[in-house]
Design an enzyme around this catalytic site. Structure first.
Site, mmCIF file in Angstrom:
data_model
loop_
_atom_site.group_PDB
_atom_site.id
_atom_site.type_symbol
_atom_site.label_atom_id
_atom_site.label_comp_id
_atom_site.label_asym_id
_atom_site.label_seq_id
_atom_site.Cartn_x
_atom_site.Cartn_y
_atom_site.Cartn_z
ATOM 1 C CG ASN A 1 3.008 57.778 46.244
ATOM 2 O OD1 ASN A 1 2.355 58.288 45.983
ATOM 3 N ND2 ASN A 1 2.982 56.436 46.749
ATOM 4 N NE ARG B 1 -0.320 56.652 48.735
ATOM 5 C CZ ARG B 1 1.136 57.813 50.050
ATOM 6 N NH1 ARG B 1 1.635 58.362 49.544
ATOM 7 N NH2 ARG B 1 0.402 58.151 51.382
ATOM 8 C CG HIS C 1 1.001 53.595 56.128
ATOM 9 N ND1 HIS C 1 2.039 53.511 57.341
ATOM 10 C CD2 HIS C 1 1.991 54.333 55.670
ATOM 11 C CE1 HIS C 1 2.336 54.172 57.304
ATOM 12 N NE2 HIS C 1 1.919 55.231 56.375
ATOM 13 N NE ARG D 1 4.127 62.532 58.909
ATOM 14 C CZ ARG D 1 3.790 61.492 58.730
ATOM 15 N NH1 ARG D 1 3.135 60.845 58.559
ATOM 16 N NH2 ARG D 1 4.034 61.617 57.278
ATOM 17 C CD GLU E 1 1.552 51.518 50.382
ATOM 18 O OE1 GLU E 1 3.163 51.458 50.507
ATOM 19 O OE2 GLU E 1 1.444 52.641 51.047
#
Ligand code: ADP
Length: 413
Positions: A8, A89, A178, A239, A382
């Site tokens: 990642n 990723r 996601h 956010r 993940e």
């Protein structure tokens, strides 16, 4: 033994997890931080041991070289040839990438073209891809996209109610994010519920610093709360989640800002839990203060309400609900937040198992056996999902090579 590494790569960091292909055992994991900035750091955990060092990491290529040297030096691999696959990723796959793919120069060009959808992330992901391809040219390189899982959404759930040309000509639509996490936890949930995923209506709540909900109907992403970018949906660490976009021009005037990106920056970095509470973006700090601080309490109330609102909407959209899954930092660790959400969903038939809900970070039913809708806490993974995609692509490649006709060369001249 064959190994797969999941990568990642962020703009200034590179996280990795190395798996043994058979048995999916994690051999090592770590973080290279402050790449391209001074005072870089390296952290690698392997077995019970840990390696930490400060290092100048000029760019991603240097970080990758250091990583591979360390894997040898620490005795985690004996030979680079053991690493048969590298999974990366990639944040934005647009409408082009509907599943994970083996990387070649054409794929690299495509990912580059999609940079306008993720201006910071896609270039960073590409740096990771290029660096590994150079140093491990024989390993199969695979791109795994955050957006691919959501490519199954019906049109009514991804086309915005704006002039249709915006979508048609420029690709302005909901892409979600996601996806790898949602895809992983619903598979685990179906296994735990002992039902085929194809027969279930699930809602996956990925509640981390970034947070999104995904309605998964019959194993496919049906709707998701993040949009064209990860800014929309529920309130997050920093956010805003959904806001009326007219606020942008209004606040530009009020705050005497000169450009829209300045306001959008505030919506990304100064809003959410941090903006509401004025205390922290971290749910732990907010939970600690909520009894005495009105705005900390308000941040929690808004967060919980947002999740409840989306669960209600998605249940209605799917025409039912079999299970709701909590995952990521808050979802895996905060029994307090999970319980608040589940209590407000009691009317759907969710009954909280308080003893199970007091646990954290384990895959567990947190609803009672008589609960009409199941609630599950499932730690996301993940990297494992990425490694599994790499394994699938390697196996398909081997199979294809086996089936390929043998070309007999003519030596007639
Ligand atoms: P990211 O989106 O960066 O991957 P994570 O999934 O790691 O985020 O989630 C990080 C967030 O999880 C933290 O910012 C914090 O708000 C939350 N978190 C972690 N542990 C706890 C806990 N014990 N209680 C409440 N919140 C927690």
């Amino acid at each position: 033994m064959a190994k797969i590494i999941a990568i990642n790569a962020g703009s200034s960091s590179l996280k990795f997890k190395l798996f043994e292909m058979e048995g999916e055992k994690v051999l090592a994991q770590g973080l290279f931080d402050r790449i391209g900035i001074s005072n870089g750091t390296i952290k690698i955990k392997y077995g019970e041991k840990e390696y930490r060092k400060e290092a100048e990491l000029k760019d991603h290529a240097v970080a990758v070289k250091r990583l591979l040297q360390l894997l040898l030096k620490l005795g985690i691999v004996q030979d680079f040839a053991e690493i048969v696959g590298v999974g990366h990723r990639v944040v934005a796959g647009g409408e082009y990438f509907k599943k994970s793919v083996a990387v070649n120069s054409r794929i690299i060009r495509r990912i580059n073209e999609l940079t306008e959808y993720a201006p910071i992330h896609n270039p960073a992901n590409l740096m990771g891809i290029e660096a590994f391809r150079k140093i491990l040219p024989n390993a199969v390189s695979v791109a795994v996209f955050d957006t691919s899982f959501h490519q199954t959404m019906p049109k009514e759930n991804y086309v915005y109610s704006v002039p249709y040309e915006w979508y048609h000509k420029y690709g302005a639509r909901r892409y979600g994010a996601h996806g790898t996490s949602h895809r992983y936890v619903v598979q685990v949930a179906a296994h735990m519920m002992e039902k085929p995923l194809k027969q279930l209506k699930l809602i996956s709540c990925h509640l981390g610093a970034g947070a999104s909900l995904c309605a998964v109907k019959n194993g496919k992403s049906f709707d998701t709360s993040m949009g064209f970018t990860p800014l929309t949906g529920i309130t997050m660490a920093t956010r805003s989640g959904d806001v009326d976009v007219s606020l942008i021009s209004f606040m530009m005037q009020k705050l005497d800002m000169h450009s829209m990106p300045e306001v959008i920056y505030d919506l990304n970095k100064k809003s959410g839990l941090l903006g509401i509470s004025g205390i922290s973006s971290d749910m732990r700090d907010i939970e600690a203060k909520c009894k005495t601080d009105e705005r900390a309490q308000l941040a929690i109330d808004i967060f919980v309400k947002d999740v409840v609102k989306y669960v209600g909407a998605y249940m209605a959209e799917m025409g039912g609900l079999d299970g709701i899954i909590f995952t990521a930092g808050i979802g895996e660790n905060s029994g307090y937040i999970r319980e608040k959400i589940m209590k407000r969903l009691e009317f759907l038939g969710i009954e909280v198992d308080e003893k199970a809900n007091a646990k954290r970070g384990v895959a567990e039913f947190i609803s009672t056996p008589t609960s009409r809708v199941a609630a599950l806490m499932i730690p996301t993974n993940e990297e494992l999902m990425i490694a599994r995609d790499v394994k699938t692509i390697i196996e398909a490649k081997i199979e294809k090579e086996k089936l390929a006709p043998v070309v007999i060369k003519s030596h007639s001249n």
